[in-house]
Scaffold this motif. Structure first.
Motif, short mmCIF file in Angstrom:
data_model
loop_
_atom_site.label_atom_id
_atom_site.label_comp_id
_atom_site.label_asym_id
_atom_site.label_seq_id
_atom_site.Cartn_x
_atom_site.Cartn_y
_atom_site.Cartn_z
N ALA A 7 -8.62 -8.45 -39.76
CA ALA A 7 -9.35 -9.25 -38.79
C ALA A 7 -10.86 -9.11 -38.98
O ALA A 7 -11.61 -10.07 -38.85
CB ALA A 7 -8.97 -8.87 -37.38
N ARG A 8 -11.31 -7.92 -39.31
CA ARG A 8 -12.73 -7.71 -39.53
C ARG A 8 -13.22 -8.45 -40.77
O ARG A 8 -14.32 -8.97 -40.81
CB ARG A 8 -13.01 -6.21 -39.67
CG ARG A 8 -14.21 -5.80 -38.86
CD ARG A 8 -14.48 -4.31 -38.93
NE ARG A 8 -13.49 -3.59 -38.12
CZ ARG A 8 -12.96 -2.45 -38.47
NH1 ARG A 8 -13.29 -1.87 -39.60
NH2 ARG A 8 -12.09 -1.87 -37.70
N ASN A 9 -12.40 -8.52 -41.79
CA ASN A 9 -12.78 -9.18 -43.02
C ASN A 9 -12.70 -10.71 -42.92
O ASN A 9 -13.24 -11.40 -43.77
CB ASN A 9 -11.90 -8.72 -44.18
CG ASN A 9 -12.16 -7.26 -44.53
OD1 ASN A 9 -13.23 -6.74 -44.22
ND2 ASN A 9 -11.18 -6.61 -45.13
N ASP A 10 -11.99 -11.24 -41.93
CA ASP A 10 -11.85 -12.68 -41.77
C ASP A 10 -12.92 -13.29 -40.88
O ASP A 10 -12.86 -14.48 -40.57
CB ASP A 10 -10.47 -13.01 -41.18
CG ASP A 10 -9.36 -12.85 -42.20
OD1 ASP A 10 -9.69 -12.76 -43.39
OD2 ASP A 10 -8.19 -12.80 -41.78
N GLU A 11 -13.89 -12.53 -40.46
CA GLU A 11 -14.95 -13.07 -39.62
C GLU A 11 -15.72 -14.14 -40.39
O GLU A 11 -16.09 -13.96 -41.54
CB GLU A 11 -15.91 -11.97 -39.18
CG GLU A 11 -15.29 -11.01 -38.20
CD GLU A 11 -16.26 -9.90 -37.82
OE1 GLU A 11 -17.44 -10.01 -38.16
OE2 GLU A 11 -15.81 -8.95 -37.19
N GLY A 12 -15.90 -15.29 -39.77
CA GLY A 12 -16.63 -16.39 -40.40
C GLY A 12 -15.75 -17.32 -41.20
O GLY A 12 -16.22 -18.35 -41.68
N ALA A 13 -14.47 -16.99 -41.38
CA ALA A 13 -13.58 -17.85 -42.16
C ALA A 13 -13.40 -19.21 -41.47
O ALA A 13 -13.37 -20.25 -42.14
CB ALA A 13 -12.23 -17.18 -42.37
N ALA A 14 -13.30 -19.21 -40.16
CA ALA A 14 -13.13 -20.47 -39.44
C ALA A 14 -14.37 -21.35 -39.61
O ALA A 14 -14.25 -22.58 -39.75
CB ALA A 14 -12.88 -20.19 -37.96
N LEU A 15 -15.55 -20.76 -39.62
CA LEU A 15 -16.78 -21.51 -39.81
C LEU A 15 -16.82 -22.14 -41.21
O LEU A 15 -17.21 -23.30 -41.37
CB LEU A 15 -18.00 -20.60 -39.60
CG LEU A 15 -19.36 -21.28 -39.67
CD1 LEU A 15 -19.46 -22.35 -38.60
CD2 LEU A 15 -20.46 -20.26 -39.53
N VAL A 16 -16.41 -21.40 -42.21
CA VAL A 16 -16.37 -21.92 -43.58
C VAL A 16 -15.36 -23.05 -43.68
O VAL A 16 -15.64 -24.10 -44.29
CB VAL A 16 -16.06 -20.80 -44.59
CG1 VAL A 16 -15.81 -21.36 -45.97
CG2 VAL A 16 -17.18 -19.77 -44.61
N GLU A 17 -14.20 -22.90 -43.09
CA GLU A 17 -13.19 -23.95 -43.12
C GLU A 17 -13.68 -25.20 -42.39
O GLU A 17 -13.47 -26.33 -42.85
CB GLU A 17 -11.89 -23.44 -42.48
CG GLU A 17 -11.19 -22.39 -43.33
CD GLU A 17 -10.04 -21.73 -42.60
OE1 GLU A 17 -9.79 -22.09 -41.42
OE2 GLU A 17 -9.40 -20.85 -43.20
N PHE A 18 -14.34 -25.01 -41.27
CA PHE A 18 -14.89 -26.15 -40.53
C PHE A 18 -15.95 -26.87 -41.37
O PHE A 18 -16.00 -28.10 -41.40
CB PHE A 18 -15.49 -25.68 -39.20
CG PHE A 18 -16.09 -26.80 -38.40
CD1 PHE A 18 -15.27 -27.76 -37.81
CD2 PHE A 18 -17.46 -26.91 -38.23
CE1 PHE A 18 -15.81 -28.79 -37.08
CE2 PHE A 18 -18.01 -27.94 -37.50
CZ PHE A 18 -17.18 -28.89 -36.92
N ALA A 19 -16.79 -26.11 -42.06
CA ALA A 19 -17.82 -26.71 -42.91
C ALA A 19 -17.20 -27.50 -44.05
O ALA A 19 -17.76 -28.51 -44.50
CB ALA A 19 -18.75 -25.62 -43.46
N LEU A 20 -16.04 -27.09 -44.54
CA LEU A 20 -15.36 -27.81 -45.60
C LEU A 20 -14.70 -29.09 -45.09
O LEU A 20 -14.63 -30.09 -45.79
CB LEU A 20 -14.32 -26.92 -46.27
CG LEU A 20 -14.87 -25.75 -47.11
CD1 LEU A 20 -13.72 -24.85 -47.56
CD2 LEU A 20 -15.64 -26.28 -48.30
N VAL A 21 -14.20 -29.06 -43.87
CA VAL A 21 -13.47 -30.19 -43.30
C VAL A 21 -14.40 -31.20 -42.63
O VAL A 21 -14.09 -32.39 -42.55
CB VAL A 21 -12.40 -29.68 -42.31
CG1 VAL A 21 -11.73 -30.81 -41.57
CG2 VAL A 21 -11.37 -28.84 -43.05
N LEU A 22 -15.57 -30.77 -42.16
CA LEU A 22 -16.48 -31.63 -41.41
C LEU A 22 -16.85 -32.92 -42.14
O LEU A 22 -16.82 -33.99 -41.52
CB LEU A 22 -17.75 -30.86 -41.02
CG LEU A 22 -18.76 -31.67 -40.20
CD1 LEU A 22 -18.15 -32.07 -38.87
CD2 LEU A 22 -20.03 -30.87 -40.00
N PRO A 23 -17.19 -32.93 -43.42
CA PRO A 23 -17.52 -34.20 -44.07
C PRO A 23 -16.37 -35.21 -44.04
O PRO A 23 -16.60 -36.41 -43.85
CB PRO A 23 -17.85 -33.80 -45.51
CG PRO A 23 -18.21 -32.36 -45.44
CD PRO A 23 -17.41 -31.79 -44.31
#
Length: 152
Positions: A7-23
């Motif tokens: 869980a500690r290593n997955d911090e920010g993964a949701a933000l990166v995924e959102f940045a990939l899907v947003l366009p």
């Protein structure tokens, strides 16, 4: 303990995924908006062509005694008044067939430039919309054919 480390290593993964899907989400949203806006303009052009065909069928004139080119100009002006966005619009009136007697067909073609809302999808949209309507004359025509006249 293993789940805490993961869980500690997955911090920010949701933000990166959102940045990939947003366009892709933005493209989908803007596409829906632009398509709806352009379709609304197309319906307006179709309505304008039908209205103009009706005006020609009944030999419309707003000025008593107007005939020929003056009457044709009145029909074009009235058609443009009935369009929501007459800018960059043209109206063409042509007689199909033998002439301009009662029962003869007359065709009206309305063309209008496309106004984009976002400009995001302009390369994929048409530059103009055209609609054609044909009707039969209910009275002998006293107007003349018009070759692609711009709205006043």
């Amino acid at each position: 303990m293993l789940s805490r480390a993961r869980a500690r290593n997955d911090e920010g993964a949701a933000l990166v995924e959102f940045a990939l899907v947003l366009p892709f989400l933005a493209l989908l949203l803007f596409g829906i908006i632009e398509f709806g806006w352009t379709f609304g303009q197309y319906l307006d052009v179709r309505h304008g062509a039908r209205e103009s065909a009706r005006l020609t069928a009944v030999n419309y004139r707003s000025t008593a005694g107007a005939t020929g080119g003056a009457q044709s100009a009145e029909i074009v002006a009235e058609t443009c008044d009935r369009l929501t966005n007459p800018d960059e619009s043209t109206v063409e009136i042509r007689f199909d067939g033998a002439g301009s007697a009662t029962g003869d067909p007359v065709t009206v073609e309305v063309t209008q430039g496309v106004d984009s809302l976002t400009g995001f999808l302009d390369p994929f949209l048409p530059t103009s919309l055209t609609s054609e309507a044909t009707s039969r004359l209910e009275r002998p025509a006293t107007f003349v054919a018009v070759a692609s006249q711009a709205c006043p």
